[in-house]
Design a protein around this motif. Structure first.
Motif, PDB file in Angstrom:
ATOM      1  N   LEU A 378       0.822  -1.198   0.000  1.00 12.69           N
ATOM      2  CA  LEU A 378       0.000   0.000   0.000  1.00 12.69           C
ATOM      3  C   LEU A 378       0.862   1.257   0.000  1.00 12.69           C
ATOM      4  CD1 LEU A 378      -2.388  -1.243   2.822  1.00 12.69           C
ATOM      5  CD2 LEU A 378      -2.974  -1.111   0.397  1.00 12.69           C
ATOM      6  N   LEU A 379       0.338   2.287  -0.647  1.00 14.90           N
ATOM      7  CA  LEU A 379       0.956   3.610  -0.625  1.00 14.90           C
ATOM      8  C   LEU A 379      -0.061   4.592  -0.069  1.00 14.90           C
ATOM      9  CD1 LEU A 379       2.995   5.857  -1.348  1.00 14.90           C
ATOM     10  CD2 LEU A 379       2.003   5.861  -3.662  1.00 14.90           C
ATOM     11  N   ALA A 380       0.312   5.269   1.007  1.00 18.70           N
ATOM     12  CA  ALA A 380      -0.493   6.360   1.555  1.00 18.70           C
ATOM     13  C   ALA A 380       0.232   7.661   1.241  1.00 18.70           C
ATOM     14  CB  ALA A 380      -0.670   6.199   3.063  1.00 18.70           C
ATOM     15  N   ILE A 381      -0.464   8.591   0.591  1.00 19.42           N
ATOM     16  CA  ILE A 381       0.159   9.821   0.142  1.00 19.42           C
ATOM     17  C   ILE A 381      -0.722  11.000   0.526  1.00 19.42           C
ATOM     18  CG2 ILE A 381      -0.873   9.502  -2.171  1.00 19.42           C
ATOM     19  CD1 ILE A 381       1.710  10.832  -3.280  1.00 19.42           C
ATOM     20  N   ARG A 382      -0.093  12.053   1.054  1.00 19.01           N
ATOM     21  CA  ARG A 382      -0.867  13.196   1.519  1.00 19.01           C
ATOM     22  C   ARG A 382      -1.499  13.898   0.319  1.00 19.01           C
ATOM     23  NH1 ARG A 382      -0.925  16.206   6.115  1.00 19.01           N
ATOM     24  NH2 ARG A 382       1.033  15.364   6.921  1.00 19.01           N
ATOM     25  N   ALA A 383      -2.813  13.764   0.185  1.00 23.55           N
ATOM     26  CA  ALA A 383      -3.551  14.342  -0.929  1.00 23.55           C
ATOM     27  C   ALA A 383      -5.032  14.215  -0.627  1.00 23.55           C
ATOM     28  CB  ALA A 383      -3.220  13.620  -2.243  1.00 23.55           C
ATOM     29  N   SER A 384      -5.830  14.960  -1.374  1.00 23.84           N
ATOM     30  CA  SER A 384      -7.272  14.911  -1.180  1.00 23.84           C
ATOM     31  C   SER A 384      -7.946  13.917  -2.115  1.00 23.84           C
ATOM     32  CB  SER A 384      -7.880  16.299  -1.402  1.00 23.84           C
ATOM     33  OG  SER A 384      -7.594  16.754  -2.726  1.00 23.84           O
ATOM     34  N   SER A 385      -7.255  13.490  -3.171  1.00 20.46           N
ATOM     35  CA  SER A 385      -7.826  12.588  -4.163  1.00 20.46           C
ATOM     36  C   SER A 385      -6.697  11.985  -4.980  1.00 20.46           C
ATOM     37  CB  SER A 385      -8.773  13.352  -5.094  1.00 20.46           C
ATOM     38  OG  SER A 385      -8.050  14.321  -5.851  1.00 20.46           O
ATOM     39  N   LEU A 386      -7.028  11.009  -5.805  1.00 19.34           N
ATOM     40  CA  LEU A 386      -6.030  10.441  -6.710  1.00 19.34           C
ATOM     41  C   LEU A 386      -5.500  11.505  -7.651  1.00 19.34           C
ATOM     42  CD1 LEU A 386      -4.466   8.124  -8.060  1.00 19.34           C
ATOM     43  CD2 LEU A 386      -6.538   7.636  -9.397  1.00 19.34           C
ATOM     44  N   GLU A 387      -6.395  12.318  -8.201  1.00 20.49           N
ATOM     45  CA  GLU A 387      -5.964  13.366  -9.131  1.00 20.49           C
ATOM     46  C   GLU A 387      -5.004  14.336  -8.450  1.00 20.49           C
ATOM     47  OE1 GLU A 387      -9.717  11.605 -10.577  1.00 20.49           O
ATOM     48  OE2 GLU A 387      -9.028  12.360  -8.635  1.00 20.49           O
ATOM     49  N   ASP A 388      -5.296  14.691  -7.204  1.00 26.24           N
ATOM     50  CA  ASP A 388      -4.425  15.586  -6.447  1.00 26.24           C
ATOM     51  C   ASP A 388      -3.064  14.940  -6.213  1.00 26.24           C
ATOM     52  OD1 ASP A 388      -3.653  17.820  -4.885  1.00 26.24           O
ATOM     53  OD2 ASP A 388      -4.357  16.847  -3.049  1.00 26.24           O
ATOM     54  N   ALA A 389      -3.068  13.643  -5.914  1.00 24.78           N
ATOM     55  CA  ALA A 389      -1.802  12.936  -5.694  1.00 24.78           C
ATOM     56  C   ALA A 389      -0.942  12.935  -6.943  1.00 24.78           C
ATOM     57  CB  ALA A 389      -2.071  11.509  -5.235  1.00 24.78           C
ATOM     58  N   LEU A 390      -1.558  12.660  -8.113  1.00 27.70           N
ATOM     59  CA  LEU A 390      -0.792  12.628  -9.349  1.00 27.70           C
ATOM     60  C   LEU A 390      -0.274  14.015  -9.720  1.00 27.70           C
ATOM     61  CD1 LEU A 390      -2.889  10.222 -11.616  1.00 27.70           C
ATOM     62  CD2 LEU A 390      -0.901   9.698 -10.208  1.00 27.70           C
ATOM     63  N   ALA A 391      -1.115  15.021  -9.577  1.00 32.49           N
ATOM     64  CA  ALA A 391      -0.728  16.364  -9.999  1.00 32.49           C
ATOM     65  C   ALA A 391       0.359  16.954  -9.120  1.00 32.49           C
ATOM     66  CB  ALA A 391      -1.953  17.283  -9.999  1.00 32.49           C
ATOM     67  N   ALA A 392       0.262  16.751  -7.807  1.00 30.21           N
ATOM     68  CA  ALA A 392       1.200  17.380  -6.884  1.00 30.21           C
ATOM     69  C   ALA A 392       2.377  16.489  -6.517  1.00 30.21           C
ATOM     70  CB  ALA A 392       0.461  17.796  -5.609  1.00 30.21           C
ATOM     71  N   ALA A 393       2.182  15.174  -6.581  1.00 29.10           N
ATOM     72  CA  ALA A 393       3.216  14.205  -6.199  1.00 29.10           C
ATOM     73  C   ALA A 393       3.900  14.598  -4.892  1.00 29.10           C
ATOM     74  CB  ALA A 393       4.252  14.055  -7.313  1.00 29.10           C
ATOM     75  N   PRO A 394       3.121  14.805  -3.835  1.00 28.19           N
ATOM     76  CA  PRO A 394       3.735  15.231  -2.572  1.00 28.19           C
ATOM     77  C   PRO A 394       4.691  14.181  -2.023  1.00 28.19           C
ATOM     78  CG  PRO A 394       1.443  14.592  -2.251  1.00 28.19           C
ATOM     79  CD  PRO A 394       1.670  14.612  -3.720  1.00 28.19           C
ATOM     80  N   ALA A 395       5.688  14.658  -1.299  1.00 26.82           N
ATOM     81  CA  ALA A 395       6.691  13.746  -0.743  1.00 26.82           C
ATOM     82  C   ALA A 395       6.198  13.036   0.504  1.00 26.82           C
ATOM     83  CB  ALA A 395       7.977  14.509  -0.430  1.00 26.82           C
TER      84      ALA A 395
END
Length: 421
Positions: A378-395
């Motif tokens: 699993l990957l947990a990434i700080r974002a509000s949505s999948l689209e937000d995760a892809l666009a921002a690619a937060p660390a």
């Protein structure tokens, strides 16, 4: 200035490989907020978030999107991060091959292993828990230097990452050398028949070795913008009767992307019937291909949409990272997914599936993700949505492999106007 809301942040403790029993308040790609219970390396249950107390070894994922961990279906760990030591000229596939071949006499097992280890750990930190790497059978007196290096790295990282190895055999490598690579622990047979004097004969030879050893194949296929080059179709017809225990993958398949519609339809149907998985590699092929077309430059991608519509398993990978074949790349599957949205016109969901669920399928790995019964990769990434995760690619990310925390990253940003959202 630091955020005054530090208490809302999850615990970014050092990743120690310990089990995580429960993931609290995770947002799924469909918007649901859930608690995920993990047992014995698998997802035991996914239930609506209930506000239960967070245990000592649990993770509070408030503000995080929880996804299937990426898998990298096509890497070159033996070449990765060699750009600075080679300093190759920027150019097309031919110049990249020439730069690498000129450098290979200087390669050592220890040097290859050091770079490969760094590259694999970068991918792990970004969320990749499984990786398939091609490894060159080198010219000269010791063609197995890269194989020995990557077998070593695979063993060193076995507790945190699944690594598969493919013997990338040039046409100059004899059968004994390919067999020796398999004897050392390489998992699959590979090559690049389209770059040999007799592509069909080379393909038959490599498939024959794989058949004799009972292993799968992953072929570099048609990595040229030549609509007449259809090694992919030859491969599909040649493996129709293979056993399911010997999976077949075709990587690149660039020529199909510039073939006429009727040819695309015929080839995709053959690939689907044969059950061949296809891996597209946008960052490297967009860099290498089309340099002789200064106007209306074609995209160096396979016919991704047509393959998907035909029911073919289509995965995507980064291919080369910071080497003569691609001077860029950050070992992050989100980078690959964004390029699929931009250059292949996939939806964000389709793009992420290509670097996660579909990549795992092509690699013959069990299904994973926040689904009851699936492997807890699993990957947990700080974002509000999948689209937000892809666009921002937060660390800010947590990475779990088989339910164990194997990587955690945290970033902080400040501006003169305050801390950004």
């Amino acid at each position: 200035m630091r955020s005054a809301n530090a208490t809302s942040r999850p615990d970014f403790r050092r990743a120690d490989g310990g089990p995580v029993p429960v993931l609290h308040h995770a947002t799924l790609a469909d918007g649901r907020v859930v608690d995920v219970r993990i047992a014995a390396g698998r997802v035991a249950d996914v239930v609506p978030a209930a506000g239960a107390p967070v245990g000592e070894n649990d993770l509070d994922l408030t503000g995080f999107v929880l996804l299937t961990a990426p898998a990298e279906p096509h890497a070159h760990l033996d070449k990765a991060l060699s750009y600075d030591e080679i300093r190759p000229p920027m150019g097309d596939l031919g110049s990249a091959i020439a730069a690498w071949e000129a450098h290979t006499p200087r390669l050592t097992v220890d040097g290859i292993a050091e770079r490969a280890r760094r590259a694999a750990l970068r991918a792990l930190a970004n969320g990749t828990t499984a990786l398939r790497s091609h490894v060159n059978l080198l010219r000269g007196e010791d063609p197995l230097r890269g194989v020995r290096a990557l077998v070593r790295v695979r063993a060193e990282l076995a507790d945190v990452m699944d690594i598969q190895l493919v013997a990338l055999a040039p046409y100059t490598a004899d059968d004994d050398t390919v067999h020796a690579a398999l004897d050392l622990g390489v998992d699959l047979v590979g090559g690049h028949p389209h770059q040999t004097p007799e592509p069909a004969a080379n393909l038959r030879r490599l498939l024959g070795i794989a058949r004799a050893r009972g292993v799968g194949v992953d072929m570099h296929t048609d990595e040229r913008l030549d609509p007449a080059m259809l090694t992919l179709e030859q491969l599909a017809h040649a493996v129709r009767d293979r056993p399911e225990t010997a999976p077949v993958t075709a990587s690149h398949c660039v020529s199909l992307g510039v073939a006429p519609p009727e040819v695309v339809a015929r080839v995709t149907a053959a690939v689907a019937e044969a059950g061949v998985g296809v891996v597209t590699l946008p960052i490297t092929n967009l860099y290498l291909q089309g340099r002789d077309h200064p106007v209306a430059t074609p995209r160096g991608l396979t016919a991704v949409r047509a393959l998907l519509d035909a029911g073919v398993r289509v995965a995507a990978g980064a291919d080369n990272v910071r080497d003569p074949y691609n001077p860029m790349g950050r070992s992050d599957a989100l980078e690959t997914a964004v390029l699929l949205v931009t250059a292949a016109h996939l939806t964000p969901a389709e793009a992420y599936r290509a670097v996660s669920d579909s990549a795992r399928a092509v690699m013959s790995l069990p299904p994973a993700g926040p689904v009851r019964g699936a492997a807890a990769d699993l990957l947990a990434i700080r974002a509000s949505s999948l689209e937000d995760a892809l666009a921002a690619a937060p660390a800010d990310r947590f990475v779990l492999r088989r339910g164990r925390l194997v990587a955690a990253s945290r970033s902080e940003r400040t501006t003169a106007a305050g801390v950004p959202d």
